[in-house]
Design an enzyme around this catalytic site. Structure first.
Site, PDB file in Angstrom:
ATOM      1  CB  VAL A  45      -0.925   0.019   1.233  1.00  0.00           C
ATOM      2  CG1 VAL A  45      -1.839   1.247   1.199  1.00  0.00           C
ATOM      3  CG2 VAL A  45      -1.765  -1.255   1.306  1.00  0.00           C
ATOM      4  CB  CYS A  55       6.321  -4.471   2.442  1.00  0.00           C
ATOM      5  SG  CYS A  55       7.788  -3.576   1.894  1.00  0.00           S
ATOM      6  CD  GLU A  57       7.020  -8.990   1.846  1.00  0.00           C
ATOM      7  OE1 GLU A  57       6.470  -7.881   1.638  1.00  0.00           O
ATOM      8  OE2 GLU A  57       7.966  -9.416   1.161  1.00  0.00           O
TER       9      GLU A  57
END
Ligand code: THU
EC number: 3.5.4.5
Length: 135
Positions: A45, A55, A57
């Site tokens: 985002v 990120c 993750e």
């Protein structure tokens, strides 16, 4: 590939479609499976104030923790890259917070090339709580 691994890959591929990446145009999807078998996913985002971007993750980890789970049993990261996308340094540390060293992280391209690494290989010499003993 087990059904669980197929599900993890499909979750990462699906959430990648929702990535908000108007600046880099590099969409990333990540999915985590916990020991209970649940799957959590996240995408990158970005933000016009570039350092505020997050990120994929990090998004998946936030979803897992928000749901009340704190252990990663397997992870899958996918991007439309020429080679399987390597997580950034910060995400390696974030993954290591919630995963044992032998947990497998699969890095993949949307075309299907995959590389699997253990957390210990992603972040050798990881800083951990043990390093603060005696502080
Ligand atoms: N990115 C991720 O989301 N995960 C990775 O493993 C590598 C990089 C994102 C961050 C940024 O939105 C874009 O990819 C380009 O760096």
């Amino acid at each position: 590939m087990t059904q669980a691994d197929t599900d993890l890959r499909d979750a990462a591929r699906a959430v990648r479609e929702n990535a908000y990446a108007p600046y880099s145009r590099f969409k990333v999807g990540a999915a985590l499976r916990t020991p209970s078998g649940r799957v959590f996913s996240g995408c990158n985002v970005e933000n016009v104030a570039y350092p505020e971007g997050t990120c994929a993750e990090a998004g998946a980890i936030a979803a897992m923790v928000a749901a009340g789970e704190t252990r990663i049993a397997a992870a899958y990261v996918v991007a439309d890259s020429s080679a399987p996308v390597p997580p950034c340094g910060g995400c390696r540390q974030k993954i290591a917070e919630f995963a044992d060293p032998d947990v497998v992280v699969t890095l993949a391209t949307t075309a299907g090339t995959e590389t699997s690494l253990r957390v210990a290989e992603l972040l050798p010499g990881a800083f951990g709580a043990g390093h603060m003993e005696g502080a």
